[in-house]
Scaffold this motif. Structure first.
Motif, PDB file in Angstrom:
ATOM      1  N   GLU A  84      -9.426 -16.471  15.363  1.00 20.74           N
ATOM      2  CA  GLU A  84     -10.275 -17.607  15.054  1.00 20.74           C
ATOM      3  C   GLU A  84      -9.935 -18.534  14.020  1.00 20.74           C
ATOM      4  N   VAL A  85      -9.097 -18.058  12.958  1.00 20.10           N
ATOM      5  CA  VAL A  85      -8.846 -18.935  11.670  1.00 20.10           C
ATOM      6  C   VAL A  85      -7.521 -19.439  11.772  1.00 20.10           C
ATOM      7  N   ILE A 111      -2.848 -22.899   1.101  1.00 11.46           N
ATOM      8  CA  ILE A 111      -4.471 -22.719   0.888  1.00 11.46           C
ATOM      9  C   ILE A 111      -5.045 -24.082   1.622  1.00 11.46           C
ATOM     10  N   PHE A 112      -5.847 -23.658   2.581  1.00  9.40           N
ATOM     11  CA  PHE A 112      -6.397 -24.754   3.541  1.00  9.40           C
ATOM     12  C   PHE A 112      -7.639 -24.656   3.101  1.00  9.40           C
ATOM     13  N   THR A 113      -8.311 -25.781   2.639  1.00 10.40           N
ATOM     14  CA  THR A 113      -9.762 -26.030   2.267  1.00 10.40           C
ATOM     15  C   THR A 113     -10.402 -27.299   3.271  1.00 10.40           C
ATOM     16  N   LYS A 114     -11.557 -26.655   3.958  1.00 11.66           N
ATOM     17  CA  LYS A 114     -12.144 -27.626   4.910  1.00 11.66           C
ATOM     18  C   LYS A 114     -12.629 -28.579   4.388  1.00 11.66           C
ATOM     19  N   ASP A 115     -12.871 -29.866   4.855  1.00  9.46           N
ATOM     20  CA  ASP A 115     -13.596 -31.000   4.363  1.00  9.46           C
ATOM     21  C   ASP A 115     -14.977 -30.951   4.579  1.00  9.46           C
ATOM     22  N   PRO A 121     -15.629 -23.823  11.787  1.00  3.37           N
ATOM     23  CA  PRO A 121     -16.192 -22.508  11.183  1.00  3.37           C
ATOM     24  C   PRO A 121     -15.243 -22.164  10.003  1.00  3.37           C
ATOM     25  N   VAL A 122     -13.981 -22.226  10.021  1.00  2.00           N
ATOM     26  CA  VAL A 122     -13.180 -21.884   8.906  1.00  2.00           C
ATOM     27  C   VAL A 122     -13.415 -22.675   7.680  1.00  2.00           C
ATOM     28  N   ASP A 123     -13.941 -22.116   6.737  1.00  2.20           N
ATOM     29  CA  ASP A 123     -14.119 -22.890   5.410  1.00  2.20           C
ATOM     30  C   ASP A 123     -13.031 -22.846   4.497  1.00  2.20           C
ATOM     31  N   VAL A 142     -15.183 -17.584   6.717  1.00  2.00           N
ATOM     32  CA  VAL A 142     -15.609 -18.048   8.072  1.00  2.00           C
ATOM     33  C   VAL A 142     -17.196 -18.197   8.159  1.00  2.00           C
ATOM     34  N   LEU A 143     -17.782 -19.349   8.378  1.00  2.00           N
ATOM     35  CA  LEU A 143     -19.071 -19.701   8.142  1.00  2.00           C
ATOM     36  C   LEU A 143     -19.693 -20.226   9.424  1.00  2.00           C
TER      37      LEU A 143
END
Length: 191
Positions: A84-85, A111-115, A121-123, A142-143
């Protein structure tokens, strides 16, 4: 009249496709994200064949720790949460900001950071890859949230530094239904 509607529909679809934002090119010298899906498929096939013994502990709030040694697992199901990630798909690149650092031993940490506005779902995802392009560690948050349900999972996976072979993973999280108590849990598996 119906042939005009069909032509109009195709023209509308063509116009919408033309307005789509193209996938941005990677920065010069920047490789795509680590192909986690291929890694997990390779590890699943290896583990299905070898079936190594696994020491697995499960902790839930208010319950004693339950630890079992398992001799046979369905590795596709066990590792599904890590599928999933995978952020290597081009459609997801727009949603994440990537930072890369090189460690003194030559390994690379991405390091991948979500906008904030992205509906993915992957924060956060952090990958540590050896100089030989072998995965050493994965950490992700994962949120998932909607009107009735909230779930947050911190997942991690560790691999042997030289071979990249999986040697353990952890899933720690909380789930809450809008009209119920929250459930906290943690699963540790060591090969």
């Amino acid at each position: 009249m119906s042939s005009y509607r069909i032509i109009g529909l195709f023209a509308l679809l063509g116009g919408l496709t033309a307005c789509e934002r193209p996938t941005p090119p990677l920065a010069a010298g920047q490789e795509p994200a680590y192909d986690l899906t291929s890694y997990l498929q390779e590890q699943t096939a290896r583990l299905q064949q070898e079936q190594p013994p696994v020491l697995k502990s499960v902790i839930t709030k208010g319950q004693p720790t339950e630890t079992l040694q398992l001799e046979e697992l369905d590795w596709e199901k066990e590792l599904a949460i890590f599928q999933e990630v995978d952020l290597s798909r081009p459609a997801l690149r727009d949603f994440y900001r990537e930072e890369r650092h090189t460690l003194p031993n030559g390994s690379t940490v991405s390091i991948f950071t979500k906008d904030a506005e992205a509906a993915a779902p992957v924060d956060r995802l952090q990958l540590t890859v050896s100089p030989l392009q072998k995965l050493e560690r994965l950490e992700a948050v994962v949120l998932e949230e909607n009107l009735l349900f909230y779930s947050k999972r911190n997942i991690s996976l560790t691999a042997e530094p030289g071979s990249g072979n999986l040697n353990g993973y952890r899933v720690e999280g909380v789930q809450k239904l809008i009209f119920g108590d929250s459930l906290r849990y943690r699963v540790d598996a060591n090969l």
